[in-house]
Scaffold this motif. Structure first.
Motif, short mmCIF file in Angstrom:
data_model
loop_
_atom_site.label_atom_id
_atom_site.label_comp_id
_atom_site.label_asym_id
_atom_site.label_seq_id
_atom_site.Cartn_x
_atom_site.Cartn_y
_atom_site.Cartn_z
N GLN A 26 0.85 -1.19 0.00
CA GLN A 26 0.00 0.00 0.00
C GLN A 26 0.89 1.24 0.00
OE1 GLN A 26 -3.72 -0.59 0.21
NE2 GLN A 26 -2.59 -2.35 -0.59
N VAL A 27 0.81 2.03 -1.05
CA VAL A 27 1.68 3.20 -1.20
C VAL A 27 0.83 4.44 -1.42
CG1 VAL A 27 3.59 1.82 -2.12
CG2 VAL A 27 1.93 2.85 -3.69
N PRO A 28 1.38 5.64 -1.21
CA PRO A 28 0.62 6.85 -1.50
C PRO A 28 0.14 6.87 -2.94
CG PRO A 28 2.59 7.38 -0.24
CD PRO A 28 2.70 5.94 -0.62
N ARG A 29 -1.01 7.47 -3.17
CA ARG A 29 -1.62 7.47 -4.50
C ARG A 29 -0.67 8.06 -5.55
NH1 ARG A 29 -6.54 6.60 -6.34
NH2 ARG A 29 -7.25 6.32 -4.19
N SER A 30 0.01 9.14 -5.20
CA SER A 30 0.91 9.76 -6.17
C SER A 30 2.06 8.83 -6.54
CB SER A 30 1.46 11.08 -5.60
OG SER A 30 2.20 10.85 -4.42
N VAL A 31 2.48 7.98 -5.61
CA VAL A 31 3.54 7.02 -5.89
C VAL A 31 3.03 5.94 -6.84
CG1 VAL A 31 5.06 5.26 -4.89
CG2 VAL A 31 4.74 7.46 -3.73
N SER A 32 1.84 5.41 -6.58
CA SER A 32 1.25 4.40 -7.46
C SER A 32 1.05 4.96 -8.86
CB SER A 32 -0.09 3.93 -6.88
OG SER A 32 -0.68 2.94 -7.71
N ASP A 33 0.59 6.21 -8.95
CA ASP A 33 0.39 6.84 -10.26
C ASP A 33 1.71 7.00 -10.99
OD1 ASP A 33 -2.28 6.97 -9.64
OD2 ASP A 33 -2.30 9.12 -9.22
N ALA A 34 2.77 7.33 -10.25
CA ALA A 34 4.08 7.50 -10.88
C ALA A 34 4.63 6.18 -11.41
CB ALA A 34 5.07 8.12 -9.89
N GLY B 237 -1.53 -4.03 -11.20
CA GLY B 237 -0.45 -3.27 -10.58
C GLY B 237 -0.46 -3.52 -9.08
N THR B 238 0.58 -4.15 -8.56
CA THR B 238 0.56 -4.62 -7.18
C THR B 238 0.79 -3.52 -6.15
OG1 THR B 238 2.89 -5.22 -7.39
CG2 THR B 238 1.27 -6.96 -7.77
N PHE B 239 1.41 -2.41 -6.56
CA PHE B 239 1.61 -1.30 -5.62
C PHE B 239 0.37 -0.42 -5.67
CE2 PHE B 239 5.78 -2.99 -6.10
CZ PHE B 239 6.40 -2.76 -4.88
N GLN B 240 -0.54 -0.74 -4.77
CA GLN B 240 -1.89 -0.20 -4.78
C GLN B 240 -1.96 1.10 -3.99
OE1 GLN B 240 -4.73 -2.69 -2.70
NE2 GLN B 240 -6.27 -2.36 -4.27
N PRO B 241 -2.74 2.09 -4.47
CA PRO B 241 -2.91 3.32 -3.68
C PRO B 241 -3.51 3.00 -2.32
CG PRO B 241 -3.69 3.64 -5.92
CD PRO B 241 -3.42 2.17 -5.77
N ILE B 242 -2.91 3.51 -1.29
CA ILE B 242 -3.37 3.23 0.07
C ILE B 242 -4.69 3.95 0.30
CG2 ILE B 242 -2.11 5.16 1.12
CD1 ILE B 242 -1.51 3.26 3.48
N SER B 243 -5.67 3.22 0.82
CA SER B 243 -6.99 3.82 1.06
C SER B 243 -7.51 3.39 2.42
CB SER B 243 -7.96 3.43 -0.06
OG SER B 243 -8.03 2.02 -0.21
N SER B 244 -8.03 2.16 2.52
CA SER B 244 -8.60 1.70 3.79
C SER B 244 -7.55 1.62 4.89
CB SER B 244 -9.26 0.33 3.61
OG SER B 244 -10.33 0.41 2.71
N ALA B 245 -6.30 1.34 4.51
CA ALA B 245 -5.24 1.23 5.51
C ALA B 245 -4.53 2.56 5.73
CB ALA B 245 -4.23 0.17 5.08
N PHE B 246 -5.07 3.64 5.16
CA PHE B 246 -4.48 4.96 5.32
C PHE B 246 -4.42 5.34 6.80
CE2 PHE B 246 -4.97 9.61 5.53
CZ PHE B 246 -3.87 10.00 4.77
N SER B 247 -3.28 5.85 7.24
CA SER B 247 -3.10 6.18 8.65
C SER B 247 -3.70 7.53 8.98
CB SER B 247 -1.60 6.18 9.01
OG SER B 247 -1.42 6.60 10.35
N LEU B 248 -4.85 7.53 9.65
CA LEU B 248 -5.50 8.78 10.04
C LEU B 248 -4.69 9.52 11.09
CD1 LEU B 248 -9.26 7.75 10.21
CD2 LEU B 248 -8.16 9.17 8.49
N LEU B 249 -3.84 8.80 11.82
CA LEU B 249 -3.03 9.43 12.85
C LEU B 249 -1.65 9.83 12.34
CD1 LEU B 249 -3.90 7.20 15.94
CD2 LEU B 249 -4.86 9.42 15.30
N GLN C 131 2.06 13.20 -20.42
CA GLN C 131 0.90 12.37 -20.76
C GLN C 131 0.57 11.36 -19.65
OE1 GLN C 131 1.10 10.63 -24.72
NE2 GLN C 131 2.32 12.35 -25.49
N GLN C 132 1.17 11.53 -18.49
CA GLN C 132 0.91 10.60 -17.40
C GLN C 132 -0.55 10.65 -16.98
OE1 GLN C 132 3.52 10.81 -13.96
NE2 GLN C 132 1.86 10.23 -12.58
#
Length: 545
Positions: A280-288, A349-361, A435-436
């Motif tokens: 689970q990685v930040p969305r911008s990392v997965s997009d990159a 793509g196995t490096f998925q944008p982190i969502s449910s496991a996102f650290s609210l703290l 074009q990303q």
């Protein structure tokens, strides 16, 4: 066919960092196996075999009450629980319910003799889950009958339930009983579907897998402490290298600002968790990683990127000045049976944008699960996180790279391109940065990010509020003091001036000056009466005359 959502979300739910367990709505293709248990370990062996079910989860055998049980290995949690019966188990009289996305693990806390990797604990506490009807899957059919948490003792729910040290985690008990041994574990995960891989899944306690002794010479990466109200959220987390923590497919660093308040600038906090199938990685990392791949599609239903299976994608992580390349077979997976919108086969793509496991703290930025851990041999030293242990050293992690980049490319060509080296063909060239593509962010995810900014900075917000209150109180006190000083000065000035003519020293009023008039101010009798005024007034003023 077995359902990955059930396996994956179940694994995630046992990690203390996954308050909201992640569910993946697609399936993983696995062979039909009827025997999931590993061969019984020799009593003289110092290495525990680790089984692998289609790269979806990893398990080993323990012995509890004389019964051999296959349990998942989870570095993201700290409790031991099993299903079925345990011979000779002693009921502690305590019950415990753990809620997960696939159901509730409810039962009673027992103790029984426990053996693992040649070590024995005579009265290890564990949760006996007798009712699995709430689970959305038959966990025995999935190949396991329990889970052993390999995280810090502070994260154990059983430990919090029982008094004293009787509820300590299994590894904590082993380390305390064997004080002359080092307090570390090592973990190596195999990769199914890779004809060139010679790595077998193995697990050890206080020893190193033979042939991989060089891991002890690798940089000691300090475990980043979680500074919260409690330490129950402590994970095995480390910092990437500054500015070059993640190298993307174009060979350039992927920039990302950490959400962890105390993280050094340019570094990212990564949790190593064997309970996560997909990192689970930040969305911008997965997009990159996937956004510049020709033909890539964002799958809303799967919440992941889909890419052509022949696309070789390079990703490298840097820790402690050492590069750890990820095998291209781990960057995208053909095990999930997903398709593009036109119906053609795709890879996930196995490096998925982190969502449910996102650290609210704001405790961590990403979770590096199995797809990353297959590329390293991991040593985790518990140090002073062992409750009741004698070590005063801080915990640390050492990583030994297992992926040879040249061999990995050859493996990819053999598996995905049928032996034809097409990786440099125009169809697999990356798109220009202009074009990303970018994955959409839901309203709930935006809300979570906003909440994180507030919750992760609450100590600073609270401190700021206290400072404002103290300043207001100080201002009020200062104004009161100033007013009292002014009144005191005025009073002192009046006293120094002395009494005024016609007044007393204590009087603040002065006698009116004489106007010089000679007119008499004496009162005259009313109505021309010659009676004395005082005599008239002594009668009843309302008497009839």
């Amino acid at each position: 066919m077995r359902s990955l959502p059930l396996v994956h979300s179940f694994l995630l739910s046992f990690s203390p960092l996954s308050v909201l367990a992640l569910s993946i709505p697609f399936s993983v293709r696995t062979p039909d196996t009827t025997h999931h248990h590993l061969p019984r370990q020799s009593s003289t062996s110092s290495v525990v075999p680790v089984g692998n079910t289609q790269n979806a989860f990893y398990y080993s055998n323990i012995t509890l009450g004389g019964r051999q049980i296959s349990v998942m290995l989870d570095t993201g949690s700290s409790d031991l629980w099993v299903t079925g019966s345990v011979p000779g188990a002693h009921d502690t009289g305590n019950s415990l319910t753990l809620s997960y996305s696939v159901g509730n693990a409810a039962g009673d806390v027992y103790t029984a003799p426990f053996q693992f990797d040649g070590y024995t604990v005579q009265d290890q506490a564990f949760l006996l889950v007798n009712d699995t009807s709430t689970f959305s899957t038959d966990i025995h059919a999935e190949g396991y009958d329990g889970l052993i948490g390999l995280g810090p003792n502070s994260g154990s729910s059983i430990y919090k339930k029982l008094s004293g040290d009787s509820g300590n985690s299994a590894l904590n008990r082993i380390f305390v009983q064997n004080s002359s041994s080092d307090n570390y574990l090592t973990l190596m995960l195999s990769r199914n579907g890779d004809p060139g891989s010679q790595i077998a899944g193995q697990f050890t306690i206080s020893s190193v897998v033979p042939g991989f002794e060089n891991i002890t010479n690798q940089p000691k990466l300090p475990v980043e402490k979680v500074y919260k109200l409690t330490n129950k959220d402590q994970h095995w987390q480390i910092l990437t290298d500054k500015g070059v923590g993640i190298i993307g497919p174009d060979g350039q660093p992927i920039n990302y600002d950490s959400i962890v308040p105390k993280a050094p600038s340019g570094q990212i906090v990564a949790v190593l968790d064997s309970g996560f199938t997909l990192p689970q990685v930040p969305r911008s990392v997965s997009d990159a990683i996937y956004g510049r791949v020709q033909g890539a599609e964002w799958s809303t239903s799967n919440q992941a990127w889909l890419v052509p299976c022949g696309q070789l994608i390079n990703v490298t992580f840097n820790f402690g000045g050492i590069s750890y390349p990820v095998h291209p077979l781990d960057v995208s997976s053909s095990d999930f049976g997903v398709t593009f919108s036109n119906g053609n086969s795709a890879c996930l793509g196995t490096f998925q944008p982190i969502s449910s496991a996102f650290s609210l703290l704001g405790e961590y930025d990403m979770i590096l699960g199995m797809a990353f851990l297959r590329n390293i041999y991991t040593l985790i030293d518990f140090g002073n996180l062992v409750k009741g242990g004698s070590s005063s050293n801080n915990p640390y992690i050492q990583l030994l790279s297992l992926t040879n980049e040249t061999a990995a490319v050859n493996d990819f060509i053999s598996v995905r391109l049928n032996g034809q080296n097409l990786i440099n063909s125009p169809q697999y060239a990356l798109l220009p940065a202009s074009q990303q593509q970018y994955s959409p962010e839901t309203a709930a995810q935006k809300k979570a990010q906003y909440e994180e900014k507030v919750l992760s900075h609450w100590p600073y917000i609270l401190s700021g509020c206290l400072v404002v209150v103290l300043l207001l109180v100080a201002y009020c006190v200062w104004r009161c003091c100033c007013r009292r000083k002014r009144l005191a000065k005025k009073k002192a000035a009046n006293q120094q001036a002395g009494p005024t003519p016609g007044g007393s020293a204590n009087s603040s009023y002065a006698k009116l000056p004489d106007s010089g008039s000679t007119a008499s101010l004496a009162m005259k009798p009313m109505r021309g009466s010659t009676l004395d005024f005082n005599e008239e007034c002594r009668g009843d003023a309302f008497a009839r005359r």
